[in-house]
Design a protein around this motif. Structure first.
Motif: not given
Length: 264
Positions: A39-44, A97-102, A161-165
């Motif tokens: 339950s961590v917020p999207v940005g974090t 928007p978070a929904a679009l990003l995910l 996306f906040g991933v390592g790629g």
């Protein structure tokens, strides 16, 4: 150790194990686990995912260096291009928007998974890398272009996306260089670490804070998982590893699409 602490460590363990096993699965699992499991917020979640995957990948790359599995020339070219574009991806991600990003993230995972499933079966005894066909470390212009383009794309997606790629690094290394799946995984860990450093710095410059002790527990679990995944990796056949990677992408992509589109 209470239940909440065990859950955080277990989630980190899963990220590290999948990263050690596939060279990219950790980035796939980190964001969904942080969002829906902890339950961590999207940005974090984006920033913490990138930091965790990056540090865990760096630890894994050190483990692989002892076995000479890391393709340094190809990895460094790929990483430098990615480090230049990761901050751009971070900036773009903060305006979507978070929904679009995910949802976009999920569709991209499904596509890359399909490419991996159809890809060639790379084995440890595969022929030498096409990008070093002229001799050790001798790259042609086409190789610089392909590795640089792949690295730039991975860096952009990493920051976005906040991933390592790793989910794009491993396929690109396989298709561009011709190295085996196990060498691509090892090289991917080096690339993920370097690109993640650039992305995390960009997040911090945007004011990103990392919650404690959740961050330390999640990262600690990731390190333990990396040891587990690295041990299991040597016992898994190359074709099996490649298809396991693809199947993991599809499952998580489907879950994310359902959560974002059908369960608002």
């Amino acid at each position: 150790m209470d239940t909440a602490t065990l859950l955080i460590v277990a989630c980190g363990l899963l990220v590290g194990a999948s990263l050690g096993l596939t060279g990219g699965g950790g980035s796939i699992f980190a964001v969904p686990l942080l969002l829906y499991g902890l339950s961590v917020p999207v940005g974090t979640a984006m920033g913490l995912s990138l930091a965790t995957v990056g540090l865990t990948a760096g630890f894994g790359a050190l483990l692989r260096l002892r076995h000479g599995e890391v393709e340094w020339p190809a990895g460094l070219i790929f990483a430098v291009a990615g480090m230049l574009t990761a901050p751009l991806g971070t900036t773009l991600g903060r305006h979507l928007p978070a929904a679009l990003l995910l949802s976009t993230f999920a569709l991209l995972m499904a596509y890359i998974g399909a490419r991996m499933w159809r890809g060639r079966g790379a084995e440890d005894d595969a022929p030498p890398s096409r990008c070093v066909a002229r001799g050790p470390g001798a790259f042609g212009p086409e190789c610089y272009l392909r590795l640089g383009s792949g690295g730039a794309a991975a860096g952009l997606l990493s920051g976005l996306f906040g991933v390592g790629g790793g989910f794009i690094i491993v396929p690109v290394l396989l298709f561009v260089t011709g190295m085996s799946i196990h060498r691509a995984v090892a090289t991917s860990l080096l690339v993920i670490f370097l690109i993640s450093v650039s992305g995390v710095i960009a997040h911090m410059l945007h004011g990103q804070l990392f919650p404690m002790p959740l961050s330390l527990l999640f990262i600690g679990g990731g390190f333990a998982g990396m040891l587990l995944g690295s041990t299991l990796r040597s016992r898994v056949h190359g074709n099996t590893l490649q298809r396991l990677f693809a199947a993991a992408m599809w499952l998580v992509a489907l879950w994310m699409l359902v959560r974002n589109l059908l369960l608002p």
